[in-house]
Motif scaffolding. Structure first.
Motif, PDB file in Angstrom:
ATOM      1  N   ASP A  13       0.922   3.400   3.099  1.00 16.30           N
ATOM      2  CA  ASP A  13       0.409   2.021   4.663  1.00 16.30           C
ATOM      3  C   ASP A  13      -1.084   1.780   4.573  1.00 16.30           C
ATOM      4  O   ASP A  13      -1.789   1.245   4.713  1.00 16.30           O
ATOM      5  CB  ASP A  13      -0.068   2.915   6.451  1.00 16.30           C
ATOM      6  N   ASP A  14      -1.856   2.549   3.240  1.00 19.00           N
ATOM      7  CA  ASP A  14      -3.331   2.406   2.564  1.00 19.00           C
ATOM      8  C   ASP A  14      -2.896   2.020   1.834  1.00 19.00           C
ATOM      9  O   ASP A  14      -4.309   1.462   0.895  1.00 19.00           O
ATOM     10  CB  ASP A  14      -3.503   3.767   2.481  1.00 19.00           C
ATOM     11  N   LEU A  15      -1.840   0.928   0.689  1.00 21.41           N
ATOM     12  CA  LEU A  15      -1.834   0.248  -0.441  1.00 21.41           C
ATOM     13  C   LEU A  15      -2.851  -1.346  -0.234  1.00 21.41           C
ATOM     14  O   LEU A  15      -2.192  -1.537   1.152  1.00 21.41           O
ATOM     15  CB  LEU A  15      -0.849   0.343  -1.028  1.00 21.41           C
ATOM     16  N   ASP A  16      -3.527  -1.467  -0.611  1.00 21.27           N
ATOM     17  CA  ASP A  16      -4.169  -2.895  -0.353  1.00 21.27           C
ATOM     18  C   ASP A  16      -3.045  -4.222  -1.383  1.00 21.27           C
ATOM     19  O   ASP A  16      -2.489  -4.013  -1.982  1.00 21.27           O
ATOM     20  CB  ASP A  16      -5.306  -3.165  -1.415  1.00 21.27           C
ATOM     21  N   ARG A  17      -2.857  -4.235   0.340  1.00 25.37           N
ATOM     22  CA  ARG A  17      -2.056  -5.714   0.326  1.00 25.37           C
ATOM     23  C   ARG A  17      -2.358  -6.635   0.470  1.00 25.37           C
ATOM     24  O   ARG A  17      -1.899  -7.881   0.985  1.00 25.37           O
ATOM     25  CB  ARG A  17      -0.921  -5.541   1.537  1.00 25.37           C
ATOM     26  N   SER A  18      -3.389  -7.421  -0.135  1.00 26.73           N
ATOM     27  CA  SER A  18      -4.431  -7.975  -0.421  1.00 26.73           C
ATOM     28  C   SER A  18      -3.540  -9.488  -1.027  1.00 26.73           C
ATOM     29  O   SER A  18      -3.375 -10.883  -0.479  1.00 26.73           O
ATOM     30  CB  SER A  18      -6.023  -8.773  -0.913  1.00 26.73           C
ATOM     31  N   ASN A  19      -2.332  -9.683  -1.866  1.00 29.93           N
ATOM     32  CA  ASN A  19      -2.465 -10.118  -2.498  1.00 29.93           C
ATOM     33  C   ASN A  19      -0.931  -9.488  -3.532  1.00 29.93           C
ATOM     34  O   ASN A  19      -1.135  -8.186  -3.401  1.00 29.93           O
ATOM     35  CB  ASN A  19      -2.740 -11.257  -3.162  1.00 29.93           C
ATOM     36  N   SER A  20      -0.375 -10.087  -4.230  1.00 32.60           N
ATOM     37  CA  SER A  20       0.899  -9.051  -4.955  1.00 32.60           C
ATOM     38  C   SER A  20       0.493  -8.334  -5.688  1.00 32.60           C
ATOM     39  O   SER A  20       0.798  -6.978  -5.915  1.00 32.60           O
ATOM     40  CB  SER A  20       2.387 -10.318  -5.333  1.00 32.60           C
ATOM     41  N   GLY A  21      -0.721  -8.776  -6.729  1.00 30.20           N
ATOM     42  CA  GLY A  21      -1.444  -8.411  -8.001  1.00 30.20           C
ATOM     43  C   GLY A  21      -1.997  -7.263  -7.991  1.00 30.20           C
ATOM     44  O   GLY A  21      -1.986  -6.341  -8.262  1.00 30.20           O
ATOM     45  N   THR A  22      -2.631  -7.298  -6.886  1.00 27.08           N
ATOM     46  CA  THR A  22      -3.273  -5.828  -6.380  1.00 27.08           C
ATOM     47  C   THR A  22      -2.773  -4.695  -5.666  1.00 27.08           C
ATOM     48  O   THR A  22      -3.165  -4.528  -5.600  1.00 27.08           O
ATOM     49  CB  THR A  22      -4.475  -6.315  -5.105  1.00 27.08           C
ATOM     50  N   PHE A  23      -1.692  -5.034  -5.169  1.00 25.43           N
ATOM     51  CA  PHE A  23      -0.537  -4.578  -4.427  1.00 25.43           C
ATOM     52  C   PHE A  23       0.196  -3.029  -5.983  1.00 25.43           C
ATOM     53  O   PHE A  23      -0.127  -2.365  -5.485  1.00 25.43           O
ATOM     54  CB  PHE A  23       0.550  -4.815  -3.565  1.00 25.43           C
ATOM     55  N   LEU A  24       0.318  -4.641  -6.953  1.00 24.28           N
ATOM     56  CA  LEU A  24       1.361  -3.929  -7.876  1.00 24.28           C
ATOM     57  C   LEU A  24      -0.055  -2.586  -8.985  1.00 24.28           C
ATOM     58  O   LEU A  24       0.552  -2.016  -9.360  1.00 24.28           O
ATOM     59  CB  LEU A  24       1.897  -5.021  -9.021  1.00 24.28           C
ATOM     60  N   LYS A  25      -1.076  -3.688  -8.777  1.00 26.11           N
ATOM     61  CA  LYS A  25      -2.289  -2.620  -9.506  1.00 26.11           C
ATOM     62  C   LYS A  25      -2.652  -1.308  -8.423  1.00 26.11           C
ATOM     63  O   LYS A  25      -2.724  -0.493  -9.571  1.00 26.11           O
ATOM     64  CB  LYS A  25      -3.474  -3.708  -9.791  1.00 26.11           C
ATOM     65  N   ARG A  26      -2.488  -1.563  -7.492  1.00 29.80           N
ATOM     66  CA  ARG A  26      -3.036  -0.385  -6.950  1.00 29.80           C
ATOM     67  C   ARG A  26      -1.345   1.293  -7.379  1.00 29.80           C
ATOM     68  O   ARG A  26      -1.729   1.893  -6.843  1.00 29.80           O
ATOM     69  CB  ARG A  26      -3.076  -0.532  -5.202  1.00 29.80           C
ATOM     70  N   THR A  27      -0.991  -0.193  -7.120  1.00 32.10           N
ATOM     71  CA  THR A  27       0.473   1.072  -7.325  1.00 32.10           C
ATOM     72  C   THR A  27       0.821   1.883  -8.674  1.00 32.10           C
ATOM     73  O   THR A  27       0.799   2.725  -8.150  1.00 32.10           O
ATOM     74  CB  THR A  27       1.454  -0.005  -7.263  1.00 32.10           C
ATOM     75  N   GLY A  28       0.491   0.910  -9.812  1.00 28.73           N
ATOM     76  CA  GLY A  28       0.637   1.430 -10.974  1.00 28.73           C
ATOM     77  C   GLY A  28      -0.578   2.817 -11.019  1.00 28.73           C
ATOM     78  O   GLY A  28      -0.600   3.728 -11.538  1.00 28.73           O
ATOM     79  N   MET A  29      -1.737   2.573  -9.696  1.00 24.45           N
ATOM     80  CA  MET A  29      -2.986   3.492 -10.363  1.00 24.45           C
ATOM     81  C   MET A  29      -2.509   4.745  -9.885  1.00 24.45           C
ATOM     82  O   MET A  29      -2.337   5.595 -10.535  1.00 24.45           O
ATOM     83  CB  MET A  29      -4.241   3.131  -9.475  1.00 24.45           C
ATOM     84  N   VAL A  30      -1.735   4.625  -8.437  1.00 27.42           N
ATOM     85  CA  VAL A  30      -0.823   5.736  -8.114  1.00 27.42           C
ATOM     86  C   VAL A  30      -0.685   6.721  -9.036  1.00 27.42           C
ATOM     87  O   VAL A  30      -0.862   7.523  -8.987  1.00 27.42           O
ATOM     88  CB  VAL A  30      -1.025   5.642  -6.527  1.00 27.42           C
ATOM     89  N   ILE A  31       0.561   5.725  -9.581  1.00 29.69           N
ATOM     90  CA  ILE A  31       1.829   6.265 -10.238  1.00 29.69           C
ATOM     91  C   ILE A  31       1.313   7.630 -11.740  1.00 29.69           C
ATOM     92  O   ILE A  31       1.549   8.086 -12.267  1.00 29.69           O
ATOM     93  CB  ILE A  31       2.875   5.305 -11.022  1.00 29.69           C
ATOM     94  N   ALA A  32       0.070   6.298 -12.214  1.00 24.90           N
ATOM     95  CA  ALA A  32      -0.322   6.668 -13.232  1.00 24.90           C
ATOM     96  C   ALA A  32      -1.433   8.215 -13.373  1.00 24.90           C
ATOM     97  O   ALA A  32      -1.180   9.223 -13.826  1.00 24.90           O
ATOM     98  CB  ALA A  32      -1.630   6.037 -13.844  1.00 24.90           C
ATOM     99  N   SER A  33      -1.344   8.350 -11.670  1.00 29.41           N
ATOM    100  CA  SER A  33      -2.207   9.854 -11.720  1.00 29.41           C
ATOM    101  C   SER A  33      -1.172  10.520 -11.273  1.00 29.41           C
ATOM    102  O   SER A  33      -1.682  11.816 -10.772  1.00 29.41           O
ATOM    103  CB  SER A  33      -3.460   9.488 -10.950  1.00 29.41           C
ATOM    104  N   ARG A  34      -0.488  10.845 -10.626  1.00 34.47           N
ATOM    105  CA  ARG A  34       0.323  11.486  -9.586  1.00 34.47           C
ATOM    106  C   ARG A  34       2.072  11.438 -10.440  1.00 34.47           C
ATOM    107  O   ARG A  34       2.710  12.696 -10.056  1.00 34.47           O
ATOM    108  CB  ARG A  34       0.882  10.516  -8.722  1.00 34.47           C
ATOM    109  N   ILE A  35       2.389  11.068 -11.672  1.00 34.85           N
ATOM    110  CA  ILE A  35       3.607  11.128 -12.378  1.00 34.85           C
ATOM    111  C   ILE A  35       3.000  12.050 -12.973  1.00 34.85           C
ATOM    112  O   ILE A  35       1.614  11.598 -14.375  1.00 34.85           O
ATOM    113  CB  ILE A  35       3.993   9.594 -12.974  1.00 34.85           C
ATOM    114  N   GLY A  36       3.936  13.677 -13.348  1.00 34.28           N
ATOM    115  CA  GLY A  36       3.524  14.094 -14.591  1.00 34.28           C
ATOM    116  C   GLY A  36       4.213  13.643 -15.957  1.00 34.28           C
ATOM    117  O   GLY A  36       4.340  12.882 -16.347  1.00 34.28           O
ATOM    118  N   GLY A  37       3.042  14.843 -16.955  1.00 32.94           N
ATOM    119  CA  GLY A  37       4.092  14.307 -18.851  1.00 32.94           C
ATOM    120  C   GLY A  37       3.471  12.954 -18.905  1.00 32.94           C
ATOM    121  O   GLY A  37       2.616  12.427 -18.624  1.00 32.94           O
ATOM    122  N   THR A  38       4.822  12.361 -19.794  1.00 35.97           N
ATOM    123  CA  THR A  38       4.348  10.650 -20.758  1.00 35.97           C
ATOM    124  C   THR A  38       4.717   9.952 -19.589  1.00 35.97           C
ATOM    125  O   THR A  38       4.128   8.713 -19.669  1.00 35.97           O
ATOM    126  CB  THR A  38       4.952  10.370 -21.924  1.00 35.97           C
TER     127      THR A  38
END
Length: 211
Positions: A52-77
């Motif tokens: 619910d806290d992800l920025d939904r200004s537009n699809s591009g911003t939403f996907l970039k925010r999603t990517g940032m969370v994933i990059a920092s939260r998924i372990g390994g490569t």
């Protein structure tokens, strides 16, 4: 494609990763370290926790925010690779409406990001061996005038075929590459994850079109 549709696709990816944690882990344990399913599931769980806290200004911003969370939260490569894919796709999306042509461009951008970050390419027995053929098929279907539902269905079928075909390959990247010829005979976990996720997205898309 609207922001609502983008949200639905990302949520479907997250839920599919979580639902298939054991399956993806079992595939990875054949020649890898077996943590792929666990890492992917934990990362996407974190994404849904902060949904619910992800920025939904537009699809591009939403996907970039999603990517940032994933990059920092998924372990390994997997974190840097999957995170980069979402960030690059979001950058390609921008703030425009997501037409079929734009979605293909987003997938191409994600692919280039994965290649650069993982120093890998098609034929190395990675998720690219499903993602690239899937994207090619999606573009071909759309160019041939297929509906979005038909194009997604065709792309998912191609992803499945391509993922199954990785069983004949020798791994050249990741921990599986250490096993050399022993990596032949089993499918790549990342490629199969792409296939399973594509199939789930297609199923969801068909249901939405029918309702």
């Amino acid at each position: 494609m609207t922001i609502d549709a983008t949200e639905q696709v990302v949520r479907t990816i997250a839920e599919t990763a979580i639902d298939n944690e054991k399956y993806f882990g079992d595939l990875d344990s054949v020649v890898g370290d077996g943590d792929f399913g666990y890492s992917l599931a934990r990362g996407f769980e974190k994404l849904l926790e902060g949904w619910d806290d992800l920025d939904r200004s537009n699809s591009g911003t939403f996907l970039k925010r999603t990517g940032m969370v994933i990059a920092s939260r998924i372990g390994g490569t997997s974190g840097p690779l999957w995170g980069t894919a979402f960030i690059r796709a979001g950058t390609a999306a921008g703030d425009a409406d997501l037409t079929g042509e734009r979605v293909v461009a987003m997938l191409r951008a994600a692919i280039e990001g994965i290649k650069a970050r993982g120093q890998s390419d098609v034929g190395d027995k990675t998720l690219l061996d499903a993602l690239v053929p899937m994207t090619d098929r999606l573009q071909l279907a759309l160019d041939d005038g297929a509906s979005p539902e038909e194009a997604v269905r065709a792309a998912a079928a191609t992803a499945r075929e391509a993922a199954e075909a990785t069983s004949t390959m020798v791994a050249k990247r990741g921990r599986a590459s250490y096993t050399g010829e022993r990596s032949r005979g089993s499918v790549d976990a990342g490629a199969m994850a792409v296939a399973v996720i594509a199939e789930r997205i297609s199923e969801t898309w068909q249901k939405g079109a029918a309702s």
